[in-house]
Design a protein around this motif. Structure first.
Motif, short mmCIF file in Angstrom:
data_model
loop_
_atom_site.label_atom_id
_atom_site.label_comp_id
_atom_site.label_asym_id
_atom_site.label_seq_id
_atom_site.Cartn_x
_atom_site.Cartn_y
_atom_site.Cartn_z
N ASN A 12 -11.71 -8.84 10.15
CA ASN A 12 -10.55 -9.65 10.51
C ASN A 12 -9.58 -9.76 9.34
O ASN A 12 -8.36 -9.72 9.53
CB ASN A 12 -10.98 -11.04 10.97
CG ASN A 12 -11.65 -11.02 12.32
OD1 ASN A 12 -11.44 -10.11 13.11
ND2 ASN A 12 -12.49 -12.00 12.58
N ALA A 13 -10.11 -9.91 8.14
CA ALA A 13 -9.25 -9.99 6.96
C ALA A 13 -8.49 -8.68 6.75
O ALA A 13 -7.30 -8.69 6.42
CB ALA A 13 -10.08 -10.33 5.72
N HIS A 14 -9.15 -7.55 6.97
CA HIS A 14 -8.47 -6.25 6.85
C HIS A 14 -7.35 -6.13 7.88
O HIS A 14 -6.25 -5.65 7.56
CB HIS A 14 -9.46 -5.10 7.00
CG HIS A 14 -10.26 -4.83 5.77
ND1 HIS A 14 -9.71 -4.39 4.60
CD2 HIS A 14 -11.59 -4.95 5.54
CE1 HIS A 14 -10.65 -4.25 3.69
NE2 HIS A 14 -11.81 -4.59 4.23
N SER A 62 -21.72 -12.04 10.47
CA SER A 62 -20.56 -12.92 10.44
C SER A 62 -19.62 -12.56 9.30
O SER A 62 -18.40 -12.53 9.47
CB SER A 62 -21.04 -14.37 10.30
OG SER A 62 -19.93 -15.22 10.09
N LEU A 63 -20.19 -12.25 8.15
CA LEU A 63 -19.37 -11.85 7.00
C LEU A 63 -18.67 -10.52 7.25
O LEU A 63 -17.51 -10.33 6.86
CB LEU A 63 -20.23 -11.79 5.74
CG LEU A 63 -20.77 -13.12 5.25
CD1 LEU A 63 -21.72 -12.90 4.08
CD2 LEU A 63 -19.64 -14.05 4.84
N ARG A 102 -5.68 -8.58 9.27
CA ARG A 102 -4.62 -9.51 8.86
C ARG A 102 -3.80 -8.91 7.72
O ARG A 102 -2.58 -8.98 7.72
CB ARG A 102 -5.22 -10.84 8.46
CG ARG A 102 -4.20 -11.87 8.02
CD ARG A 102 -4.87 -13.22 7.76
NE ARG A 102 -4.04 -14.10 7.01
CZ ARG A 102 -3.10 -14.87 7.52
NH1 ARG A 102 -2.87 -14.83 8.81
NH2 ARG A 102 -2.38 -15.67 6.76
N ALA A 147 -17.77 -9.38 10.20
CA ALA A 147 -16.68 -9.67 11.14
C ALA A 147 -15.51 -10.32 10.42
O ALA A 147 -14.35 -9.98 10.68
CB ALA A 147 -17.19 -10.58 12.26
N ASP A 148 -15.80 -11.25 9.51
CA ASP A 148 -14.74 -11.89 8.73
C ASP A 148 -13.99 -10.87 7.89
O ASP A 148 -12.76 -10.92 7.77
CB ASP A 148 -15.31 -12.98 7.82
CG ASP A 148 -15.74 -14.22 8.58
OD1 ASP A 148 -15.39 -14.34 9.77
OD2 ASP A 148 -16.45 -15.06 7.97
N LEU A 149 -14.71 -9.93 7.31
CA LEU A 149 -14.08 -8.89 6.50
C LEU A 149 -13.18 -8.00 7.35
O LEU A 149 -12.05 -7.69 6.96
CB LEU A 149 -15.15 -8.05 5.80
CG LEU A 149 -14.65 -6.96 4.87
CD1 LEU A 149 -13.86 -7.57 3.72
CD2 LEU A 149 -15.82 -6.16 4.32
N ALA A 193 -23.39 -18.07 5.62
CA ALA A 193 -23.00 -17.20 6.73
C ALA A 193 -23.96 -16.02 6.82
O ALA A 193 -24.48 -15.55 5.81
CB ALA A 193 -21.58 -16.70 6.51
N ARG A 230 -24.93 -12.05 7.62
CA ARG A 230 -24.30 -10.78 7.26
C ARG A 230 -23.35 -10.29 8.36
O ARG A 230 -22.22 -9.91 8.06
CB ARG A 230 -25.38 -9.75 6.94
CG ARG A 230 -24.86 -8.40 6.56
CD ARG A 230 -26.02 -7.49 6.16
NE ARG A 230 -25.65 -6.10 6.13
CZ ARG A 230 -25.02 -5.50 5.14
NH1 ARG A 230 -24.67 -6.21 4.08
NH2 ARG A 230 -24.71 -4.22 5.19
#
Length: 182
Positions: free
Chosen positions: A93-95, A86-87, A97, A89-91, A82, A84
């Protein structure tokens, strides 16, 4: 001419130092890209043991760092990798959630606490009877019935008062002497 020779020697030394620093930056950039390490201006400068300003002064090196940072990392595992952004954005989104789940967890704990409290209250024998709702509805019905009865009584009282007034008037007329003497 002696000063000219010194100046040339200093310029040559400075050029050699700049070339060595440039080579260290390029090597650090390739190593970071190969190993999948973080690629930022600060990370590459730290790895190459140069100041960040060196990268900013040499625009081609700065551009190379930015280009490598934008490329997806090549992982040695052989699997998909992935980028950076993208990572990041994933982080994020995880926060989000985690925040939502934490809020939901708090609500569920509150509801469970209320339910367990009600259950313990009922089991203790200190609570009102289970048919309290039925009794409360009956009290409400009786209060409404009483209000209706009071309204009807007030209407009848008004009618009775009107009838009494009419009777008094009629009695007064009957008890008055008639002008014809009868």
């Amino acid at each position: 001419m002696n000063t000219n020779t010194n100046t040339n020697a200093i310029a040559a030394a400075r050029q050699a130092h700049s070339t060595r620093c440039r080579q260290r930056v390029l090597t650090a950039l390739e190593q970071a890209a190969h190993s999948g390490d973080e690629i930022t201006v600060s990370a590459i400068a730290r790895r190459a043991r140069v100041d960040r300003s060196f990268l900013y002064r040499h625009r081609d090196l700065h551009a190379a760092v930015l280009v490598k940072a934008a490329e997806p990392a090549t992982a040695s595992t052989g699997g998909p990798s992935a980028s950076r952004p993208s990572l990041i954005a994933d982080l994020a989104n995880a926060h989000d959630r985690i925040t939502r789940l934490s809020h939901e967890n708090t609500q569920l704990r509150q509801r469970l606490s209320e339910h367990l409290g009600e259950q313990a209250w009922r089991e203790s024998g200190l609570c009102p009877p289970d048919d309290i709702d039925r009794l409360q509805r009956r009290v409400t019905e009786l209060e409404q019935h009483t209000a209706e009865q009071r309204r009807q009584l007030a209407e009848r009282d008004d009618e009775l008062d009107a009838t009494r007034a009419t009777n008094r008037e009629l009695m007064t007329r009957l008890n008055r002497p008639h002008p014809d003497g009868a």
